[in-house]
Design a protein around this motif. Structure first.
Motif, PDB file in Angstrom:
ATOM      1  N   LEU A  42      11.500   1.382  -2.704  1.00 52.93           N
ATOM      2  CA  LEU A  42      11.126   2.831  -2.378  1.00 52.93           C
ATOM      3  C   LEU A  42      12.079   3.804  -2.593  1.00 52.93           C
ATOM      4  O   LEU A  42      11.999   5.068  -3.023  1.00 52.93           O
ATOM      5  N   ALA A  43      13.246   3.599  -2.175  1.00 49.15           N
ATOM      6  CA  ALA A  43      14.411   4.348  -2.327  1.00 49.15           C
ATOM      7  C   ALA A  43      14.604   4.570  -3.801  1.00 49.15           C
ATOM      8  O   ALA A  43      14.926   5.731  -4.398  1.00 49.15           O
ATOM      9  N   VAL A  44      14.747   3.413  -4.680  1.00 48.70           N
ATOM     10  CA  VAL A  44      14.865   3.457  -6.086  1.00 48.70           C
ATOM     11  C   VAL A  44      13.641   4.309  -6.874  1.00 48.70           C
ATOM     12  O   VAL A  44      14.100   4.983  -7.820  1.00 48.70           O
ATOM     13  N   ILE A  45      12.646   4.211  -6.287  1.00 48.63           N
ATOM     14  CA  ILE A  45      11.485   5.176  -6.956  1.00 48.63           C
ATOM     15  C   ILE A  45      11.990   6.773  -6.690  1.00 48.63           C
ATOM     16  O   ILE A  45      11.861   7.636  -7.614  1.00 48.63           O
ATOM     17  N   GLY A  46      12.465   6.975  -5.470  1.00 48.43           N
ATOM     18  CA  GLY A  46      12.808   8.344  -5.135  1.00 48.43           C
ATOM     19  C   GLY A  46      13.952   8.594  -6.087  1.00 48.43           C
ATOM     20  O   GLY A  46      14.164   9.995  -6.849  1.00 48.43           O
ATOM     21  N   LEU A  49       0.884  -1.304   0.028  1.00 44.54           N
ATOM     22  CA  LEU A  49       0.067  -0.069  -0.016  1.00 44.54           C
ATOM     23  C   LEU A  49       0.946   1.317   0.080  1.00 44.54           C
ATOM     24  O   LEU A  49       0.616   2.348  -0.758  1.00 44.54           O
ATOM     25  N   ALA A  50       2.100   1.218   0.810  1.00 40.46           N
ATOM     26  CA  ALA A  50       2.975   2.534   1.013  1.00 40.46           C
ATOM     27  C   ALA A  50       3.510   2.822  -0.678  1.00 40.46           C
ATOM     28  O   ALA A  50       3.569   3.828  -1.122  1.00 40.46           O
ATOM     29  N   MET A  51       3.861   1.558  -1.331  1.00 40.06           N
ATOM     30  CA  MET A  51       4.368   1.947  -2.826  1.00 40.06           C
ATOM     31  C   MET A  51       3.338   2.284  -3.622  1.00 40.06           C
ATOM     32  O   MET A  51       3.620   3.189  -4.354  1.00 40.06           O
ATOM     33  N   LEU A  52       2.031   2.006  -3.344  1.00 44.50           N
ATOM     34  CA  LEU A  52       1.033   2.440  -4.215  1.00 44.50           C
ATOM     35  C   LEU A  52       0.717   3.883  -3.864  1.00 44.50           C
ATOM     36  O   LEU A  52       0.418   4.949  -4.963  1.00 44.50           O
ATOM     37  N   ILE A  53       0.608   4.209  -2.866  1.00 41.35           N
ATOM     38  CA  ILE A  53       0.446   5.679  -2.405  1.00 41.35           C
ATOM     39  C   ILE A  53       1.668   6.598  -2.897  1.00 41.35           C
ATOM     40  O   ILE A  53       1.440   7.633  -3.220  1.00 41.35           O
ATOM     41  N   ALA A  54       3.060   6.236  -2.720  1.00 38.30           N
ATOM     42  CA  ALA A  54       3.888   6.962  -3.265  1.00 38.30           C
ATOM     43  C   ALA A  54       3.800   7.130  -4.562  1.00 38.30           C
ATOM     44  O   ALA A  54       3.847   8.269  -5.220  1.00 38.30           O
ATOM     45  N   LEU A  55       3.371   6.234  -5.446  1.00 40.66           N
ATOM     46  CA  LEU A  55       3.425   6.314  -6.865  1.00 40.66           C
ATOM     47  C   LEU A  55       2.149   7.007  -7.264  1.00 40.66           C
ATOM     48  O   LEU A  55       2.278   8.244  -8.012  1.00 40.66           O
ATOM     49  N   ALA A  56       1.065   7.248  -6.481  1.00 41.76           N
ATOM     50  CA  ALA A  56      -0.085   8.116  -6.659  1.00 41.76           C
ATOM     51  C   ALA A  56       0.421   9.869  -6.492  1.00 41.76           C
ATOM     52  O   ALA A  56      -0.094  10.549  -7.310  1.00 41.76           O
ATOM     53  N   ALA A  95       7.849   5.153 -16.265  1.00 41.48           N
ATOM     54  CA  ALA A  95       9.216   4.838 -15.641  1.00 41.48           C
ATOM     55  C   ALA A  95       9.474   4.087 -14.413  1.00 41.48           C
ATOM     56  O   ALA A  95      10.144   3.140 -14.262  1.00 41.48           O
ATOM     57  N   LEU A  96       8.702   4.696 -13.370  1.00 39.67           N
ATOM     58  CA  LEU A  96       8.760   4.226 -12.204  1.00 39.67           C
ATOM     59  C   LEU A  96       8.255   2.893 -12.018  1.00 39.67           C
ATOM     60  O   LEU A  96       8.864   1.951 -11.318  1.00 39.67           O
ATOM     61  N   VAL A 106      10.078  -0.463 -10.865  1.00 42.92           N
ATOM     62  CA  VAL A 106       9.771  -1.398  -9.733  1.00 42.92           C
ATOM     63  C   VAL A 106       9.675  -2.745 -10.105  1.00 42.92           C
ATOM     64  O   VAL A 106       9.827  -3.708  -9.468  1.00 42.92           O
ATOM     65  N   VAL A 107       8.886  -2.915 -11.143  1.00 42.89           N
ATOM     66  CA  VAL A 107       8.635  -4.304 -11.842  1.00 42.89           C
ATOM     67  C   VAL A 107       9.876  -5.232 -12.015  1.00 42.89           C
ATOM     68  O   VAL A 107       9.892  -6.279 -11.691  1.00 42.89           O
ATOM     69  N   ILE A 108      10.828  -4.432 -12.747  1.00 37.16           N
ATOM     70  CA  ILE A 108      11.985  -5.226 -12.931  1.00 37.16           C
ATOM     71  C   ILE A 108      12.808  -5.438 -11.782  1.00 37.16           C
ATOM     72  O   ILE A 108      13.437  -6.534 -11.470  1.00 37.16           O
ATOM     73  N   VAL A 109      13.054  -4.647 -10.745  1.00 34.83           N
ATOM     74  CA  VAL A 109      13.803  -4.932  -9.550  1.00 34.83           C
ATOM     75  C   VAL A 109      12.999  -6.015  -8.789  1.00 34.83           C
ATOM     76  O   VAL A 109      13.680  -6.946  -8.239  1.00 34.83           O
ATOM     77  N   ILE A 110      11.698  -5.897  -8.635  1.00 34.70           N
ATOM     78  CA  ILE A 110      10.870  -7.081  -8.180  1.00 34.70           C
ATOM     79  C   ILE A 110      11.088  -8.337  -8.711  1.00 34.70           C
ATOM     80  O   ILE A 110      11.308  -9.572  -8.314  1.00 34.70           O
ATOM     81  N   GLY A 111      10.971  -8.236  -9.991  1.00 36.86           N
ATOM     82  CA  GLY A 111      11.173  -9.610 -11.201  1.00 36.86           C
ATOM     83  C   GLY A 111      12.659 -10.082 -10.768  1.00 36.86           C
ATOM     84  O   GLY A 111      12.603 -11.242 -10.852  1.00 36.86           O
ATOM     85  N   PHE A 112      13.549  -9.227 -10.598  1.00 37.35           N
ATOM     86  CA  PHE A 112      14.776  -9.749 -10.356  1.00 37.35           C
ATOM     87  C   PHE A 112      15.019 -10.731  -9.255  1.00 37.35           C
ATOM     88  O   PHE A 112      15.538 -11.885  -9.148  1.00 37.35           O
ATOM     89  N   PHE A 113      14.242 -10.212  -8.180  1.00 32.72           N
ATOM     90  CA  PHE A 113      14.163 -11.030  -6.878  1.00 32.72           C
ATOM     91  C   PHE A 113      13.319 -12.191  -6.826  1.00 32.72           C
ATOM     92  O   PHE A 113      13.370 -13.298  -6.341  1.00 32.72           O
TER      93      PHE A 113
END
Length: 311
Positions: free
Chosen positions: A194-198, A138-145, A166-167, A171-178
């Protein structure tokens, strides 16, 4: 860095290759997430984490066998840091007491090797882990909004869509890597995402600032030329910022120890992908939405240039 000054690389001319590369990475990441999922750490799944140390290198098979003889069959056992340090992870079981479990495990290991000692133990309840996972998403979605609202207010909706694209791409590629590597995905990794988003947003804002300035200055130029010029003008800043950040992250990756290894890995992947997306993805999406100088020039009100006009 002199090599990146006064450059004239044709970024926009290569955007189709970038589209294919991004599409391939996204498909791979989404396919892995759909089929393999994420290897959630104890922060999200709950359970018990034990770290034990030996005076000399030990085989994981011996440790696993000792734990199984104690009645714990589904333990995950792995080295961390060195071959003398072992991490043991056990899923939560109903009615199981954390103190009793750690004592049982240590007793079983000491029966095989007296030199073993308990270094660390953590316990997270399954309900707490589920709440952390939901709150983190939820925190990630709120940050994107909020980022979408901010960029739309500061620039123009085409730029906002480009930055969010772009964000999400990053996010999808980083999570996909894991998901592909099945590395532990815990709270530290979520913090890194979240730091990568910033980080990625900051780089994108710098590029968009220059694109907006050049659209107003180069009004007779084609959008592809304006964006290409802007990317070349900001390339030196982008490369220098990325390289200096990577030096710090690489130091954490190699010297930071096991506790922040996943965090550093997420940052490492995120910085590389974020730099790429700020150059190709964000600007390419804005270009595909037909951004041009007419979108950025304020509309003058009729009669605004006549002095003494009264409402």
């Amino acid at each position: 860095m002199q090599i990146f000054q006064n450059t004239n690389y044709d970024f926009t001319g290569k955007r189709r290759y970038a589209v294919f590369l991004s599409a391939a990475l996204l498909i791979l990441a989404i396919a892995s997430l759909a089929t393999r999922g994420l290897n959630f750490g104890l922060d999200f799944t709950g359970g018990t984490l034990l770290e034990v140390g030996y005076s000399e290198p030990v085989e994981l098979g011996e440790v696993r066998s000792a734990i199984e003889r104690a009645g714990y069959d589904n333990a995950v056992v792995q080295h961390f840091g060195s071959s003398r340090d072992v991490m043991i992870r056990l899923a939560p079981e109903e009615g199981q007491l954390n103190a009793t479990l750690s004592d049982d495990i240590l007793k079983a290991l000491k029966a095989e090797n007296e030199s073993v000692e308990m270094r660390r133990q953590e316990f997270v309840g399954p309900q707490v882990g589920e709440e952390l996972r939901d709150d983190g998403g939820l925190a990630m979605l709120i940050a994107l909004a909020f980022i979408l609202i901010y960029v739309m207010a500061r620039f123009e909706w085409r730029f906002a869509v480009g930055s969010i694209a772009a964000l999400i791409h990053d996010v999808v590629i980083v999570i996909g890597f894991f998901s592909i590597t099945q590395m532990d995905f815990d709270l530290t990794v979520l913090a890194a995402v979240l730091a990568v988003i910033g980080y990625s947003l900051n780089d994108t804002i710098v590029v968009f600032d220059r694109i907006r300035e050049n659209f107003l200055r180069m009004r007779k130029s084609q959008p592809t030329e304006v964006i290409n010029t802007s990317l070349n003008q900001t390339l030196s800043r982008t490369i220098i910022t990325s390289l200096t950040t990577l030096l710090v992250v690489l130091a954490m990756f190699f010297l930071g120890g096991e506790l922040i290894h996943s965090f550093a890995t997420a940052l490492l992947v995120g910085i590389i992908i974020g730099t790429y997306s700020s150059i190709y993805v964000a600007s390419s999406v804005a270009l595909a939405l037909n951004v041009n100088s007419a979108n950025l020039i304020p509309v003058e009100k009729e009669g605004a240039d006549q002095p003494g006009q009264q409402l």
